[in-house]
Structures are given as C-alpha cells and as structure tokens.
Write an enzyme that holds these catalytic residues in place. Structure first.
Site, PDB file in Angstrom:
ATOM      1  CD  GLU A   1       2.784   8.379  -4.873  1.00  0.00           C
ATOM      2  OE1 GLU A   1       1.965   7.974  -5.369  1.00  0.00           O
ATOM      3  OE2 GLU A   1       3.732   7.575  -4.446  1.00  0.00           O
TER       4      GLU A   1
ATOM      5  CB  ALA B   1      -0.941   0.074   1.115  1.00  0.00           C
TER       6      ALA B   1
ATOM      7  CD  GLU C   1       8.117   5.959  -5.478  1.00  0.00           C
ATOM      8  OE1 GLU C   1       7.769   5.951  -4.400  1.00  0.00           O
ATOM      9  OE2 GLU C   1       8.545   7.016  -6.060  1.00  0.00           O
TER      10      GLU C   1
HETATM   11  C1  1HE Z   1      -2.068   1.754   5.920  1.00  0.00           C
HETATM   12  C2  1HE Z   1      -1.572   2.103   4.531  1.00  0.00           C
HETATM   13  C3  1HE Z   1      -0.611   2.896   4.428  1.00  0.00           C
HETATM   14  C4  1HE Z   1      -3.266   0.689   4.571  1.00  0.00           C
HETATM   15  N1  1HE Z   1       0.101   3.481   5.215  1.00  0.00           N
HETATM   16  N2  1HE Z   1      -1.276   2.437   6.977  1.00  0.00           N
HETATM   17  N3  1HE Z   1      -0.632   4.997   0.010  1.00  0.00           N
HETATM   18  C5  1HE Z   1      -1.994   5.154  -0.346  1.00  0.00           C
HETATM   19  O1  1HE Z   1      -2.518   6.123  -0.272  1.00  0.00           O
HETATM   20  C6  1HE Z   1      -2.813   3.699  -0.110  1.00  0.00           C
HETATM   21  C7  1HE Z   1      -3.515   3.852   1.022  1.00  0.00           C
HETATM   22  N4  1HE Z   1      -4.329   2.390   1.295  1.00  0.00           N
HETATM   23  C8  1HE Z   1      -5.409   2.095   0.622  1.00  0.00           C
HETATM   24  O2  1HE Z   1      -6.014   2.839  -0.241  1.00  0.00           O
HETATM   25  C9  1HE Z   1      -6.153   0.700   1.078  1.00  0.00           C
HETATM   26  O3  1HE Z   1      -5.468   0.407   2.301  1.00  0.00           O
HETATM   27  C10 1HE Z   1      -5.646  -0.498   0.092  1.00  0.00           C
HETATM   28  C11 1HE Z   1      -6.306  -0.277  -1.078  1.00  0.00           C
HETATM   29  C12 1HE Z   1      -4.145  -0.619  -0.046  1.00  0.00           C
HETATM   30  C13 1HE Z   1      -6.229  -1.655   0.970  1.00  0.00           C
HETATM   31  O4  1HE Z   1      -7.589  -1.638   1.121  1.00  0.00           O
HETATM   32  P1  1HE Z   1      -8.233  -2.644   2.459  1.00  0.00           P
HETATM   33  O5  1HE Z   1      -9.698  -2.153   2.440  1.00  0.00           O
HETATM   34  O6  1HE Z   1      -7.900  -3.998   2.051  1.00  0.00           O
HETATM   35  O7  1HE Z   1      -7.535  -2.190   3.677  1.00  0.00           O
HETATM   36  P2  1HE Z   1      -7.770  -0.901   4.562  1.00  0.00           P
HETATM   37  O8  1HE Z   1      -8.823  -1.268   5.675  1.00  0.00           O
HETATM   38  O9  1HE Z   1      -7.774   0.352   3.938  1.00  0.00           O
HETATM   39  O10 1HE Z   1      -6.443  -0.978   5.674  1.00  0.00           O
HETATM   40  C14 1HE Z   1      -6.116  -1.932   6.457  1.00  0.00           C
HETATM   41  C15 1HE Z   1      -5.127  -1.232   7.523  1.00  0.00           C
HETATM   42  O11 1HE Z   1      -3.905  -0.910   6.914  1.00  0.00           O
HETATM   43  C16 1HE Z   1      -5.744  -0.151   8.116  1.00  0.00           C
HETATM   44  O12 1HE Z   1      -5.272  -0.095   9.465  1.00  0.00           O
HETATM   45  P3  1HE Z   1      -6.184  -0.459  10.714  1.00  0.00           P
HETATM   46  O13 1HE Z   1      -5.293  -0.452  12.024  1.00  0.00           O
HETATM   47  O14 1HE Z   1      -7.106   0.472  10.770  1.00  0.00           O
HETATM   48  O15 1HE Z   1      -6.441  -1.964  10.622  1.00  0.00           O
HETATM   49  C17 1HE Z   1      -5.109   1.087   7.420  1.00  0.00           C
HETATM   50  O16 1HE Z   1      -4.818   2.175   7.994  1.00  0.00           O
HETATM   51  C18 1HE Z   1      -3.850   0.526   7.133  1.00  0.00           C
HETATM   52  N5  1HE Z   1      -3.009   0.901   5.859  1.00  0.00           N
HETATM   53  N6  1HE Z   1      -2.479   1.214   3.684  1.00  0.00           N
HETATM   54  C19 1HE Z   1      -0.444   3.081   6.763  1.00  0.00           C
HETATM   55  N7  1HE Z   1      -0.313   3.406   3.082  1.00  0.00           N
HETATM   56  C20 1HE Z   1       8.467   8.056  -1.010  1.00  0.00           C
HETATM   57  S1  1HE Z   1       7.040   8.691  -1.378  1.00  0.00           S
HETATM   58  C21 1HE Z   1       5.794   7.289  -1.665  1.00  0.00           C
HETATM   59  C22 1HE Z   1       4.367   8.146  -1.288  1.00  0.00           C
HETATM   60  C23 1HE Z   1       3.256   6.916  -1.253  1.00  0.00           C
HETATM   61  O17 1HE Z   1       3.345   5.893  -1.322  1.00  0.00           O
HETATM   62  S2  1HE Z   1       1.831   7.711  -1.298  1.00  0.00           S
HETATM   63  C24 1HE Z   1       0.782   6.503  -1.360  1.00  0.00           C
HETATM   64  C25 1HE Z   1       0.245   6.023   0.190  1.00  0.00           C
END
Ligand code: 1HE
Length: 258
Positions: free
Chosen positions: A131, A61, A111
């Site tokens: 992003e 993610a 990435e």
């Molecule tokens: C996270 C993250 C994360 C999930 N950081 N905790 N990335 C994003 O913007 C993508 C964000 N994530 C999502 O869109 C979704 O989580 C998914 C499509 C990947 C998966 O969905 P799903 O329904 O299976 O899971 P969920 O319920 O959204 O997430 C489950 C748990 O993972 C939840 O935590 P919990 O404690 O409430 O169970 C979420 O908060 C956690 N989680 N993704 C932290 N990314 C060097 S620059 C790079 C810049 C970037 O990469 S920006 C893109 C960031």
C-alpha cells in the site's frame, strides 16, 4: 460449496475455506470478500473451528487492483467498511479460525491473515504492505490488527520503506505462530483446527470473543470481565467432564511439542 472464488468443505468439525483464484493469486475482489463474509456469517452448526487456505503458490495478493477504480471519499469509506464487516465476521465469529500461509501474504492478504486467530506459515511465505508504494493506506483493519501482532514500529517501517519479511524473520516478528516446511501449512493448519475443535465450545468462544475485548479494557474492567467469563466457562457440562477426565487420569499429560 464451490465457486470460482471460494470453496468450502467440512472435514469432521472443521470447515476448510479455500480461496480458488490462484490465477489472480487469490486477489481480494469485492466478490471474494463478500463470499468470505457470507461463509463466516452462515457457518453450519456442526462447525467448531475453521481454516482459511489459498489455492496455488500464494496465499493472497491483497486487494484486487483491477477493481481499484477512482473512488470518491464516500465510496472509499464504504469499501473499507465492507472489508471491515467481512473480516469482522472472521475475527469476531463463533469459532476459532486458522490461516494457512504460503507465498505472498501481502496488503489486504495480510489483513485477512490478521483477522484469523492463528497463522501457520510455510517456508515460502513472505509478508509485505505494498500500500505504501501504491499511494494508498491499509483499509481492511490492518492498522488495528497488525500492530497488535508485530508492533507499530515494524508496520510503519513496512509501509514507509516497502520492507518485505521472509518466513523465518516473519515468525520471529510475530506474523505467524507456526513455521513449517514448504507445502505443509495447510496440513498443519487443519491438524491444529481439529485439535481446537475438541476444546469445550465455551473455552473457544472465550478466546475468540472475550480475550480480544479484555486486552482492550482497562485492567480493572479486564479482570472483572475475566471473572465473568471464567465463571461461565467452568459451569459448562464440557468443562466438568474434561475436569473429571483429568482427575481420573483419562486425559493426556502436558508435554512440549517438537
Ligand atoms: C493481481 C493481483 C492483485 C496479482 N490484484 N490482480 N497487492 C499488491 O500490490 C500485490 C500485487 N501482486 C504481486 O506483487 C504479485 O502478483 C505476487 C508477488 C503476489 C505474485 O507474483 P507472480 O509473479 O506469481 O504473479 P503475477 O504474474 O504478478 O500475477 C499473476 C496474475 O495475477 C496477473 O494477472 P494476468 O491476467 O496478467 O495473469 C496479475 O495481474 C494478477 N494479480 N496480484 C489484481 N493484487 C483494503 S485495502 C488493501 C490494499 C491492498 O491490498 S494493496 C496491495 C495490493
């Protein structure tokens, strides 16, 4: 080696590197990035190819958003450079690396996939760069590596509009080299890595170290570097024995795979 972030296992000459943060969708915390860096900077000598896989339904993610605290410009620069060092350890390491993709391959997860040398995606895979909508920019080499796979226009579109590519469309666009049935990407990636591990080490070295540099060189320099690499590779004992095997009819003939 096993931790709550990463586990590694050697299967013959292939190192299987597994992100084990499924409960956070393998989000890339600093700890996980440093574990990946440490792993690829210290590959055991018998490893000749590697595979990166993610536990659970999603490959990765991206950046761990819980760690995205307010950083000043200098801290932001250092953080991005830390990612570059870690992902360079994969991209410019000693052996080819295959990524096995499923579910989300987004942001920093994309990435990470781009830093590998081959990508195998199953039918559940989707690609995005959130992003753009989170008010940030790629910082893990995405602006350098992703346009080389899919082109500048597609990357710009993804970041400006939040466009998400599905598995089939993604394969056609160049994100992945292989598209396989749901749940089979890891098996296929390991199978490919086992085959890669049988190549002469200098050929694999040339593909990981020389080819990416040659494509960035002016044509005349590229051709010269190619000649140097070809001369070194053909002089190796492995190259000689593989050539003998072919000339003596002991090696498999080329054919298209299904
Ligand atoms: C996270 C993250 C994360 C999930 N950081 N905790 N990335 C994003 O913007 C993508 C964000 N994530 C999502 O869109 C979704 O989580 C998914 C499509 C990947 C998966 O969905 P799903 O329904 O299976 O899971 P969920 O319920 O959204 O997430 C489950 C748990 O993972 C939840 O935590 P919990 O404690 O409430 O169970 C979420 O908060 C956690 N989680 N993704 C932290 N990314 C060097 S620059 C790079 C810049 C970037 O990469 S920006 C893109 C960031």
């Amino acid at each position: 080696m096993t931790s709550d972030l990463l586990s590694t296992e050697i299967q013959r000459a292939v190192l299987v590197v597994r992100m084990t943060r499924a409960q956070k969708r393998n989000a890339l915390s600093d700890g996980l990035m440093l574990a990946l860096r440490n792993c690829f900077e210290n590959l055991p000598e018998q490893v000749r190819a590697a595979v990166i896989v993610g536990d659970g339904e999603h490959f990765c993610a991206g950046l761990d958003l819980a760690e995205l605290r307010e950083r000043d410009a200098a801290q932001g620069m250092h953080h991005s450079r830390m990612w570059h060092t870690a992902l360079d350890a994969i991209a410019r390491g000693p052996v080819p690396v295959v990524a096995a993709l499923q579910g989300a391959v987004v942001g920093g997860g994309l990435e990470l996939a781009c830093a590998c040398h081959l990508r195998v995606a199953d039918e559940t895979t989707f690609y995005a760069l959130p992003e753009g909508s989170r008010g940030i920019f790629v910082g893990g080499g995405g602006s350098v590596r992703l346009p080389r796979l899919i082109g500048v226009a597609r990357m710009t579109d993804m970041m400006l509009t939040g466009r998400v590519y599905g598995a089939a469309e993604g394969e056609r666009a160049g994100f992945a080299q292989y598209l396989v049935a749901a749940g089979t990407a890891q098996t296929k990636a390991i199978e490919l890595a086992e085959r890669i591990a049988q190549n002469a080490p200098l050929t694999n070295f040339a593909l990981v170290q020389a080819l990416p540099r040659i494509v960035e060189q002016a044509a005349d320099h590229g051709l010269f570097t190619e000649s140097l690499m070809a001369a070194i590779a053909q002089s190796s004992a492995e190259a000689k024995s593989l050539l003998h095997a072919f000339l003596e009819g002991r090696s498999a003939r080329l054919r298209e795979e299904g």
